[in-house]
Design an enzyme around this catalytic site. Structure first.
Site, PDB file in Angstrom:
ATOM      1  N   SER A 139       0.845  -1.192   0.000  1.00 37.51           N
ATOM      2  CA  SER A 139       0.000   0.000   0.000  1.00 37.51           C
ATOM      3  C   SER A 139       0.881   1.243   0.000  1.00 37.51           C
ATOM      4  CB  SER A 139      -0.914   0.007   1.224  1.00 37.51           C
ATOM      5  OG  SER A 139      -1.516   1.275   1.332  1.00 37.51           O
ATOM      6  N   HIS A 199      -1.129  -1.368  -4.438  1.00 37.60           N
ATOM      7  CA  HIS A 199      -2.389  -0.987  -3.786  1.00 37.60           C
ATOM      8  C   HIS A 199      -2.393   0.523  -3.553  1.00 37.60           C
ATOM      9  CE1 HIS A 199      -6.013  -1.656  -1.344  1.00 37.60           C
ATOM     10  NE2 HIS A 199      -5.518  -0.764  -0.509  1.00 37.60           N
ATOM     11  N   ASP A 251      -4.505   3.857  -2.330  1.00 38.32           N
ATOM     12  CA  ASP A 251      -5.614   4.273  -1.464  1.00 38.32           C
ATOM     13  C   ASP A 251      -6.031   5.700  -1.744  1.00 38.32           C
ATOM     14  OD1 ASP A 251      -6.031   2.023   0.443  1.00 38.32           O
ATOM     15  OD2 ASP A 251      -3.902   2.371   0.837  1.00 38.32           O
ATOM     16  N   MET A 308      -8.598   8.715  -0.722  1.00 40.86           N
ATOM     17  CA  MET A 308      -9.492   9.166   0.369  1.00 40.86           C
ATOM     18  C   MET A 308      -9.992  10.577   0.080  1.00 40.86           C
ATOM     19  SD  MET A 308      -7.133   7.977   3.540  1.00 40.86           S
ATOM     20  CE  MET A 308      -6.392   6.336   3.574  1.00 40.86           C
ATOM     21  N   HIS A 319      -8.183   1.445  -4.311  1.00 42.10           N
ATOM     22  CA  HIS A 319      -9.144   1.331  -3.215  1.00 42.10           C
ATOM     23  C   HIS A 319      -9.746   2.706  -2.959  1.00 42.10           C
ATOM     24  CE1 HIS A 319      -9.569   0.374   1.419  1.00 42.10           C
ATOM     25  NE2 HIS A 319     -10.738   0.592   0.835  1.00 42.10           N
ATOM     26  N   MET A 364     -11.896   5.168  -1.050  1.00 43.35           N
ATOM     27  CA  MET A 364     -12.595   5.457   0.203  1.00 43.35           C
ATOM     28  C   MET A 364     -13.265   6.815   0.016  1.00 43.35           C
ATOM     29  SD  MET A 364      -9.604   3.973   2.630  1.00 43.35           S
ATOM     30  CE  MET A 364      -8.489   3.896   1.238  1.00 43.35           C
ATOM     31  N   MET A 383     -11.665  -4.926   5.426  1.00 42.58           N
ATOM     32  CA  MET A 383     -10.856  -3.981   6.199  1.00 42.58           C
ATOM     33  C   MET A 383     -10.600  -4.547   7.599  1.00 42.58           C
ATOM     34  SD  MET A 383     -10.170  -1.328   4.262  1.00 42.58           S
ATOM     35  CE  MET A 383      -9.282  -0.544   5.590  1.00 42.58           C
ATOM     36  N   GLY A 397      -8.884   4.886   6.537  1.00 44.00           N
ATOM     37  CA  GLY A 397      -8.546   6.307   6.626  1.00 44.00           C
ATOM     38  C   GLY A 397      -7.083   6.563   6.964  1.00 44.00           C
ATOM     39  N   GLY A 419      -2.973   4.720   7.672  1.00 46.25           N
ATOM     40  CA  GLY A 419      -2.047   3.598   7.739  1.00 46.25           C
ATOM     41  C   GLY A 419      -1.524   3.443   9.162  1.00 46.25           C
ATOM     42  N   GLY A 420      -0.811   2.363   9.386  1.00 48.30           N
ATOM     43  CA  GLY A 420      -0.112   2.177  10.661  1.00 48.30           C
ATOM     44  C   GLY A 420      -0.982   1.841  11.854  1.00 48.30           C
ATOM     45  N   ASP A 435      -6.831  -5.777   4.531  1.00 48.97           N
ATOM     46  CA  ASP A 435      -6.255  -4.432   4.436  1.00 48.97           C
ATOM     47  C   ASP A 435      -6.201  -3.754   5.798  1.00 48.97           C
ATOM     48  OD1 ASP A 435      -5.303  -2.060   3.490  1.00 48.97           O
ATOM     49  OD2 ASP A 435      -7.070  -1.530   2.299  1.00 48.97           O
ATOM     50  N   GLY A 463      -2.984  -3.195   9.109  1.00 43.54           N
ATOM     51  CA  GLY A 463      -2.329  -3.847  10.245  1.00 43.54           C
ATOM     52  C   GLY A 463      -1.722  -5.203   9.934  1.00 43.54           C
ATOM     53  N   SER A 475       2.714   0.045   6.079  1.00 48.57           N
ATOM     54  CA  SER A 475       3.823   0.317   7.006  1.00 48.57           C
ATOM     55  C   SER A 475       4.800  -0.843   7.093  1.00 48.57           C
ATOM     56  CB  SER A 475       3.284   0.595   8.408  1.00 48.57           C
ATOM     57  OG  SER A 475       2.129   1.369   8.334  1.00 48.57           O
TER      58      SER A 475
HETATM   59  C1  DX5 Z   1      -6.312   2.265   5.175  1.00 45.44           C
HETATM   60  C2  DX5 Z   1      -5.849   1.784   3.838  1.00 45.44           C
HETATM   61  C3  DX5 Z   1      -4.764   0.778   3.885  1.00 45.44           C
HETATM   62  C4  DX5 Z   1      -3.527   1.240   4.592  1.00 45.44           C
HETATM   63  C5  DX5 Z   1      -2.898   0.059   5.260  1.00 45.44           C
HETATM   64  O1  DX5 Z   1      -7.482   2.984   5.043  1.00 45.44           O
HETATM   65  O2  DX5 Z   1      -6.903   1.214   3.108  1.00 45.44           O
HETATM   66  O3  DX5 Z   1      -4.461   0.265   2.595  1.00 45.44           O
HETATM   67  O4  DX5 Z   1      -2.582   1.838   3.734  1.00 45.44           O
HETATM   68  O5  DX5 Z   1      -1.825   0.511   5.982  1.00 45.44           O
HETATM   69  P1  DX5 Z   1      -1.047  -0.407   7.009  1.00 45.44           P
HETATM   70  O6  DX5 Z   1      -0.594  -1.625   6.284  1.00 45.44           O
HETATM   71  O7  DX5 Z   1       0.070   0.481   7.453  1.00 45.44           O
HETATM   72  O8  DX5 Z   1      -2.013  -0.730   8.119  1.00 45.44           O
HETATM   73 ZN    ZN Z   2      -6.440   0.164   1.176  1.00 46.86          ZN
END
Ligand code: DX5
Ligand code: ZN
Length: 215
Positions: free
Chosen positions: A7, A32, A34, A36, A65, A67, A136, A141, A143-144, A174, A176, A197
């Site tokens: 991602s 991937h 994202d 938003m 993806h 959002m 999900m 919204g 990462g990390g 998707d 963690g 991450s």
């Molecule tokens: C969150 C995104 C994910 C995100 C995952 O809304 O859809 O794709 O980047 O990030 P990690 O792998 O750091 O949890």
């Molecule tokens: Zn995503």
């Protein structure tokens, strides 16, 4: 072996070309991406011009993806920017079937993403129309974040539903995803590991991708 989808939300945007090159050299299968809108989710990421540039660097599958609310307004633009798979959120689409038909008519594969609180049963009447489910494992919204353990139960439920009915649908996880939990996730029945991450913040991302692939 699972499909690995880094991602880019966690990538170094100042050195995006290098990050794309690194992922291209790695065993990762998909990009991937994202998107938003600050409305469906409380954050804004990147959009069409960035995806258009990333697309030029790779022949790997671009998994976009969304959002965002009202994805129908932008589906054609994302196709033109180079999306191969376009995923919309079930919670953002009161006319989900219409959205899915539009995505496929534009020549993309269609995905449906579901938030952590959305039951798997809500997918029953759309599974035969789509190619990908994005489960999900964090609230979308950011990462990390930390993987929500209940997701494992949802993967097992969805795997069972897909297998029993013979649907041709990939399960993506998707949020963690780590080296530590990857085996449990694939063991429960996931096909695609999305990781931001864990890959981009690691000291050796190419090796981390190889380890996720073999988890
Ligand atoms: C969150 C995104 C994910 C995100 C995952 O809304 O859809 O794709 O980047 O990030 P990690 O792998 O750091 O949890
Ligand atoms: Zn995503």
């Amino acid at each position: 072996m699972p499909i690995i989808a880094p991602s880019f939300l966690a990538s170094d945007f100042l050195h995006l070309a290098d990050e794309c090159e690194m992922i291209n050299k790695s065993e990762a299968d998909w990009f991937h991406l994202d998107v938003m809108d600050g409305r469906f989710v409380p954050n804004i990421s990147f959009g069409l011009p960035v995806i258009e540039q990333i697309r030029k660097t790779t022949t790997k599958v671009c998994d976009v993806h969304l959002m965002i609310v009202e994805p129908e307004k932008y589906a054609e633009a994302f196709k033109n920017a180079g999306a191969d798979i376009l995923t919309v959120h079930i919670e953002a689409c009161p006319h989900l079937h219409r959205n899915i038909e539009q995505i496929k008519s534009l020549g993309m594969k269609a995905g449906v993403a579901v938030n952590p609180h959305t039951p798997i049963t809500f997918l029953v009447d759309i599974l035969h129309d789509i190619q990908v489910v994005n489960l999900m494992s964090v609230n979308p919204g950011f990462g990390g974040q930390t993987f929500i353990p209940h997701t494992i139960e949802k993967i097992k439920q969805l795997r069972k539903l897909i297998d029993e009915r013979g649907f041709d649908v990939l399960i993506e996880i998707d949020g963690g995803v780590t080296i530590e939990n990857a085996a449990v996730i694939t063991g429960a029945g996931a096909d695609v590991l999305i990781a931001g991450s864990t890959i981009f913040k690691s000291a050796d991302p190419i090796n981390t991708i190889a380890r996720l692939k073999r988890a």
